[in-house]
Motif scaffolding. Structure first.
Motif, PDB file in Angstrom:
ATOM      1  N   ILE A   1       0.846  -1.197   0.000  1.00  0.00           N
ATOM      2  CA  ILE A   1       0.000   0.000   0.000  1.00  0.00           C
ATOM      3  C   ILE A   1       0.878   1.241   0.000  1.00  0.00           C
ATOM      4  N   ASP A   2       0.578   2.167  -0.904  1.00  0.00           N
ATOM      5  CA  ASP A   2       1.184   3.496  -0.833  1.00  0.00           C
ATOM      6  C   ASP A   2       0.081   4.550  -0.927  1.00  0.00           C
ATOM      7  N   THR A   3       0.279   5.659  -0.228  1.00  0.00           N
ATOM      8  CA  THR A   3      -0.673   6.780  -0.264  1.00  0.00           C
ATOM      9  C   THR A   3       0.121   8.082  -0.191  1.00  0.00           C
ATOM     10  N   TRP A   4      -0.614   9.174  -0.068  1.00  0.00           N
ATOM     11  CA  TRP A   4       0.016  10.469   0.190  1.00  0.00           C
ATOM     12  C   TRP A   4       0.609  10.484   1.600  1.00  0.00           C
ATOM     13  N   ALA A   5       1.327  11.556   1.908  1.00  0.00           N
ATOM     14  CA  ALA A   5       2.039  11.648   3.183  1.00  0.00           C
ATOM     15  C   ALA A   5       1.306  12.539   4.180  1.00  0.00           C
ATOM     16  N   VAL A   6       1.925  12.736   5.311  1.00  0.00           N
ATOM     17  CA  VAL A   6       1.655  13.690   6.408  1.00  0.00           C
ATOM     18  C   VAL A   6       0.368  13.466   7.215  1.00  0.00           C
ATOM     19  N   ASP A   7      -0.696  12.932   6.603  1.00  0.00           N
ATOM     20  CA  ASP A   7      -1.944  12.756   7.342  1.00  0.00           C
ATOM     21  C   ASP A   7      -1.909  11.490   8.190  1.00  0.00           C
ATOM     22  N   TYR A   8      -2.764  11.442   9.207  1.00  0.00           N
ATOM     23  CA  TYR A   8      -2.694  10.367  10.202  1.00  0.00           C
ATOM     24  C   TYR A   8      -4.076  10.086  10.782  1.00  0.00           C
ATOM     25  N   VAL A   9      -4.166   8.929  11.434  1.00  0.00           N
ATOM     26  CA  VAL A   9      -5.391   8.507  12.128  1.00  0.00           C
ATOM     27  C   VAL A   9      -5.072   8.373  13.613  1.00  0.00           C
TER      28      VAL A   9
ATOM     29  N   GLU B   1       6.131   3.122   8.930  1.00  0.00           N
ATOM     30  CA  GLU B   1       7.131   2.936   7.876  1.00  0.00           C
ATOM     31  C   GLU B   1       7.882   4.246   7.645  1.00  0.00           C
ATOM     32  N   VAL B   2       9.212   4.152   7.489  1.00  0.00           N
ATOM     33  CA  VAL B   2      10.054   5.345   7.606  1.00  0.00           C
ATOM     34  C   VAL B   2       9.913   6.335   6.455  1.00  0.00           C
ATOM     35  N   THR B   3       9.620   5.877   5.223  1.00  0.00           N
ATOM     36  CA  THR B   3       9.556   6.842   4.125  1.00  0.00           C
ATOM     37  C   THR B   3       8.409   7.819   4.329  1.00  0.00           C
ATOM     38  N   ASN B   4       7.332   7.350   4.938  1.00  0.00           N
ATOM     39  CA  ASN B   4       6.201   8.229   5.238  1.00  0.00           C
ATOM     40  C   ASN B   4       6.429   8.961   6.548  1.00  0.00           C
ATOM     41  N   ALA B   5       6.988   8.282   7.536  1.00  0.00           N
ATOM     42  CA  ALA B   5       7.205   8.901   8.843  1.00  0.00           C
ATOM     43  C   ALA B   5       8.124  10.114   8.748  1.00  0.00           C
ATOM     44  N   SER B   6       9.077  10.089   7.818  1.00  0.00           N
ATOM     45  CA  SER B   6      10.015  11.207   7.717  1.00  0.00           C
ATOM     46  C   SER B   6       9.318  12.495   7.319  1.00  0.00           C
ATOM     47  N   THR B   7       8.189  12.391   6.607  1.00  0.00           N
ATOM     48  CA  THR B   7       7.477  13.597   6.175  1.00  0.00           C
ATOM     49  C   THR B   7       6.777  14.308   7.324  1.00  0.00           C
ATOM     50  N   THR B   8       6.735  13.677   8.488  1.00  0.00           N
ATOM     51  CA  THR B   8       6.097  14.323   9.642  1.00  0.00           C
ATOM     52  C   THR B   8       6.869  15.552  10.106  1.00  0.00           C
ATOM     53  N   GLN B   9       8.137  15.657   9.746  1.00  0.00           N
ATOM     54  CA  GLN B   9       9.083  16.658  10.258  1.00  0.00           C
ATOM     55  C   GLN B   9       9.306  16.450  11.756  1.00  0.00           C
ATOM     56  N   MET B  10       9.308  15.167  12.156  1.00  0.00           N
ATOM     57  CA  MET B  10       9.483  14.833  13.557  1.00  0.00           C
ATOM     58  C   MET B  10      10.556  13.772  13.779  1.00  0.00           C
TER      59      MET B  10
END
Length: 484
Positions: free
Chosen positions: A75-83, A168-177
């Motif tokens: 699964i791949d999606t856009w970044a930054v958003d969360y649940v 997963e790190v490729t998405n987590a990095s976009t958090t700026q955290m």
């Protein structure tokens, strides 16, 4: 050889794409497509994530109906958003979309306490008002108190399917955290937004086996036996894996709703030059970094098409644009006013009036203005990228939907003075599948995977023309520096 399914979900639609290898070529087939989008709910723009789960399962049913009994799925999606998920594993609300207005002032407010240089030195991530850091900064504090786990969108979808939670790190990095040096969530930044590190599931690399689809889904739906692989879950990370670039002097442009232009690096680049130009160091697959610039992208033409009641296809808009004179208006396509205006056409026209320029009126004039200025921004960004990373860029690999816009590809080649290789259009789904194939052992590594891609899909090459109007790029740079 295994059978693979790429679940590729963007802001407006999602697909399930079947991937198989035959006679040394990767074959793709779209087996299910569905709509996606945010709707106003409780005063916010929110994604309907339950709908996404149902569509994934519906697509798997179609695959089973073909007689395919076992698949791997990523699964791949856009970044930054969360649940936000409570202790019982239930989402508190539908997740708020990154284009929601709640974060409009968040960067300014947060950086009044923490200097931008301090945040960038820690994370290497560019400043965008919708980054997860700023979303959490504006999050309802009562909801954060109830939150056991914070899951990025693709991680949440994988969790619902398998019952296993990861980040997963490729998405987590976009958090700026994430802290570049520690490789973990930064405690200081998390403290600023009232979040604790253990509220995110544990970090994993792209290519991690998540687990099988839960028995309850296999009882409820007639689906194949499915192993879920946590692929490069950020769609741009998958698109970069799917870009057939070789050697050290190529750059990528993932051209879709957003345009992401950058280079694949083995070490991050978070010096002052990168900071000033707002380049970002998103984590890539297999220990790489996507050093890139976010550019507004085809979102602008998508909104125009919609406002013209979809009476023109994208190909027809590009054909109308080719009939118009070039560079009649200069636009900063990254101006925040184009992020989510009530009316994109009117916003472009107002921008032209306010800056004392030609006001585009016809569909062809408007489309030409968009493609001209995207190409100008791309060319300028290529030159800046080369200066920052310290070596020349000779080839720009354009992947995604924008790779089909020949006008924009040729203009970019002309203005940047480099070779543009366009394709494949389905790079995100392809990269998703290549990561899965590396996990199962069907492909040895990314280099082998990219050779498979180059051998499987038609690529078009655009060389810079000798008679191109390259002086307009200098004029454009001066315009960006002085427009206000």
């Amino acid at each position: 050889m295994n059978t693979y399914v790429a679940v590729d979900i963007g802001a407006s639609s999602g697909r399930l794409i079947l991937g198989t290898v035959d006679e040394g070529k990767l074959n793709l087939e779209e087996v299910h497509r569905f709509k996606n989008g945010f709707t106003k709910e409780d005063g916010h723009d929110r994604w309907q994530v339950d709908h996404l789960i149902c569509e994934i399962l519906a697509g798997l049913e179609k695959i089973k109906a073909r007689g395919i009994n076992r698949v791997n799925l990523g699964i791949d999606t856009w970044a930054v958003d969360y649940v936000l998920v409570d202790e019982d594993g239930k989402k508190l609300h539908n997740p708020i979309a990154y284009r929601d207005s709640r974060t409009n002032s968040a960067v300014t407010n947060l950086t009044s306490a923490l200097p931008r240089e301090y945040i960038y030195e820690k994370t290497g991530i560019q400043f965008q008002n919708f980054n997860t850091l700023y979303q959490l900064y504006t999050e309802d504090k009562a909801d954060l108190e109830k939150t056991d786990k914070i899951m990025m969108i693709p991680d949440y979808l994988g969790y619902i399917l398998t019952g296993n939670a990861v980040t997963e790190v490729t998405n987590a990095s976009t958090t700026q955290m994430l802290n570049l040096r520690q490789g973990l969530f930064d405690k200081d930044l998390m403290g600023e937004v009232n979040v604790e590190a253990d509220q995110f599931p544990h970090l994993v690399e792209a290519g991690t086996l998540l687990g099988g689809v839960r028995r309850k889904w296999r009882k409820q739906y007639n689906i194949p036996e499915t192993d879920v692989i946590t692929t490069a879950t950020h769609d741009t990370a998958s698109a970069v894996v799917g870009a057939p670039g070789f050697g050290d002097n190529w750059a990528f442009l993932s051209s879709g709703t957003w345009s992401l232009l950058g280079a694949e690096l083995n070490t991050p680049e978070n010096g002052l030059d990168a900071f000033r130009e707002n380049y970002t160091n998103e984590w890539g697959a297999y220990g790489t970094y996507r050093f890139l610039k976010n550019i507004m992208g085809l979102w602008i033409i998508q909104k125009v098409k919609e406002e013209l009641n979809n009476q023109y296809s994208f190909a027809e808009l590009a054909a109308l644009a080719e009939k118009e004179k070039s560079f009649k208006i200069l636009i900063d396509v990254n101006d925040l006013r184009f992020q989510n205006p009530d009316n994109m056409i009117r916003e472009i026209q107002d921008y032209a009036s306010e800056t004392g320029q030609f006001v585009p009126e016809t569909p062809g004039e408007i489309a030409r203005a968009i493609y001209d200025n995207l190409s100008l921004y791309y060319a300028d960004s290529v030159h800046k990228l080369s200066a920052i990373i310290g070596h020349p860029i000779t080839t720009l690999n354009i992947v995604g939907g924008g790779s089909n816009v020949a006008l924009m590809n040729q203009l970019t080649a002309d203005l940047a003075g480099i070779t543009v290789v366009a394709g494949p259009g389905e790079a995100t789904a392809i990269g998703n599948i290549i990561v899965q194939m590396i996990t199962t052992g069907d492909v040895k590594n990314v280099v082998v995977g990219r050779h498979l891609i180059a051998n499987s899909f038609e690529l078009k090459t655009f060389a810079p023309r000798k008679d191109a109007n390259v002086d307009i790029l200098t004029k454009y740079r001066d315009f960006l520096a002085t427009k206000y």
